[in-house]
Design an enzyme around this catalytic site. Structure first.
Site, PDB file in Angstrom:
ATOM      1  N   LYS A   1       0.806  -1.218   0.000  1.00  0.00           N
ATOM      2  CA  LYS A   1       0.000   0.000   0.000  1.00  0.00           C
ATOM      3  C   LYS A   1       0.842   1.271   0.000  1.00  0.00           C
ATOM      4  CE  LYS A   1      -4.046  -2.033   2.257  1.00  0.00           C
ATOM      5  NZ  LYS A   1      -4.990  -1.952   3.387  1.00  0.00           N
TER       6      LYS A   1
ATOM      7  N   ASN B   1      -4.935   1.818  -1.604  1.00  0.00           N
ATOM      8  CA  ASN B   1      -5.538   0.485  -1.640  1.00  0.00           C
ATOM      9  C   ASN B   1      -6.437   0.294  -2.854  1.00  0.00           C
ATOM     10  OD1 ASN B   1      -7.855   2.030  -0.717  1.00  0.00           O
ATOM     11  ND2 ASN B   1      -8.742   0.079  -0.047  1.00  0.00           N
TER      12      ASN B   1
ATOM     13  N   ASP C   1      -9.904   2.611   2.351  1.00  0.00           N
ATOM     14  CA  ASP C   1      -9.921   1.912   3.638  1.00  0.00           C
ATOM     15  C   ASP C   1     -10.467   2.803   4.749  1.00  0.00           C
ATOM     16  OD1 ASP C   1      -8.985  -0.624   2.989  1.00  0.00           O
ATOM     17  OD2 ASP C   1      -6.884  -0.082   3.252  1.00  0.00           O
TER      18      ASP C   1
ATOM     19  N   THR D   1       7.140   1.374  16.298  1.00  0.00           N
ATOM     20  CA  THR D   1       8.150   2.219  15.670  1.00  0.00           C
ATOM     21  C   THR D   1       7.668   3.662  15.735  1.00  0.00           C
ATOM     22  OG1 THR D   1       8.686   0.409  14.146  1.00  0.00           O
ATOM     23  CG2 THR D   1       9.537   2.587  13.594  1.00  0.00           C
TER      24      THR D   1
ATOM     25  N   GLU E   1       8.948   6.459  15.003  1.00  0.00           N
ATOM     26  CA  GLU E   1       9.244   7.343  13.880  1.00  0.00           C
ATOM     27  C   GLU E   1       8.139   7.312  12.827  1.00  0.00           C
ATOM     28  OE1 GLU E   1      12.794   6.359  16.103  1.00  0.00           O
ATOM     29  OE2 GLU E   1      11.300   5.083  15.109  1.00  0.00           O
TER      30      GLU E   1
ATOM     31  N   THR F   1      -3.538  -2.851  13.007  1.00  0.00           N
ATOM     32  CA  THR F   1      -2.399  -3.624  12.515  1.00  0.00           C
ATOM     33  C   THR F   1      -2.922  -4.919  11.909  1.00  0.00           C
ATOM     34  OG1 THR F   1      -1.924  -5.055  14.428  1.00  0.00           O
ATOM     35  CG2 THR F   1      -1.184  -2.761  14.562  1.00  0.00           C
TER      36      THR F   1
ATOM     37  N   GLY G   1     -14.096  -5.990  11.430  1.00  0.00           N
ATOM     38  CA  GLY G   1     -13.582  -5.435  10.190  1.00  0.00           C
ATOM     39  C   GLY G   1     -14.428  -5.710   8.959  1.00  0.00           C
TER      40      GLY G   1
END
Length: 290
Positions: free
Chosen positions: A77, A98, A114, A164, A166, A205, A255
């Site tokens: 993506k 997507n 999405d 992460t 960042e 995630t 979902g």
């Protein structure tokens, strides 16, 4: 002598695709083909597993075939940008695509449906989100798209939580100041505790996809009030994350609605027609039982 008639008189059916790795277990093709039948639209959809080092080759091949559109799933993506010609605001802000659509001028545009699909599903259950604070786990394609739409609809605050830091900070920099929504990050070290009433908590995630026992490292405090827990994972629909949230009384949102809604938006991009969302949801439910 009888005249023989050609079977393929044209025009050829429009061709659509899904690329990702892995894609085994992805139900999008079945959902789209059922929608094509219901719409009486001459479309064919293929699902392709692409190796990461073959992404450019795959997209060049699909363009050579003059595909009318397609879907992109993990891990591509955020990697398809160099191979497309233009982008919608949602794709640009999320830095993720997507949905790809062939334009009238022969160019290819990247969109992200999405986040729009998720937002529609959430609003159908919650209603007004303007006073809500949202804790969003993840900073990948789906999480970025959801963050964008939450900011554009002006929720009170979006808190990005990602291992992460960042990646989360980069997303914050793109979104800060776009609307009045406050956007921030929080560290995710050890178990993340959900302790505040009234939150919308989004698991964005891929943890738990095709694995009903896996869950992100999060804990919900007992006695929480008015908490909405959402998972973008669509298979299984009832994930370990949702079960954990339900144990403390949180309302849950799976979902499936997001997957249907983003598919509806994609089909509208490709065909200009409005498909029947119920047909697509029924197709997904059937696919999961096959």
């Amino acid at each position: 002598m009888d005249t023989l008639h050609a079977l393929m008189k044209g025009p050829l059916p429009s061709l659509f695709f899904c690329i990702g790795n892995p894609v085994v277990g992805n139900p999008t093709q079945y959902m789209m083909e059922e929608a094509f039948l219901d719409m009486n639209f001459p479309g064919q959809y293929i699902t392709c597993e692409v190796e990461p080092n073959q992404l450019q080759t795959a997209l060049e091949g699909l363009k050579a075939l003059k595909v009318a559109g397609g879907n992109v799933t993990a891990p591509f993506k955020q990697l398809v940008f160099p191979y497309l010609d233009s982008f919608t605001e949602s794709a640009r802000l999320s830095n993720a695509v997507n949905c790809i659509t062939l334009q009238a001028d022969g160019t290819y545009q990247g969109d992200n449906t999405d986040g729009k699909g998720f937002l529609q599903s959430l609003q159908e259950q919650v209603g007004n989100l303007s006073e809500r604070r949202v804790v969003l786990f993840g900073a990948g394609g789906a999480a970025s798209a959801i963050a964008v739409e939450l900011v554009l609809c002006e929720v009170q605050e979006v808190i990005l939580v990602n291992r992460t830091r960042e990646k989360a900070e980069a997303l914050v920099q793109r979104l800060r100041g776009v609307t009045k929504t406050t956007v921030s990050t929080q560290a995710w070290e050890g178990t993340y505790q959900i302790e505040e009433d009234g939150l919308v908590v989004v698991q964005a995630t891929s943890v738990g996809l095709f694995d009903e026992k896996r869950c992100i490292d999060v804990a919900f405090s007992q006695g929480l009030q008015d908490v909405i827990a959402c998972d973008v994972v669509f298979n299984p629909t009832d994930t370990a994350f949702l079960k954990r949230a339900r144990e403390v009384g949180a309302t849950t949102l799976d979902g499936l609605g997001m997957l249907v809604n983003q598919g509806v938006l994609g089909l509208q991009n490709w065909t200009g027609m409005v498909p029947d969302a119920l047909v697509m949801k029924t197709a997904l439910e059937k696919a999961f039982k096959l």
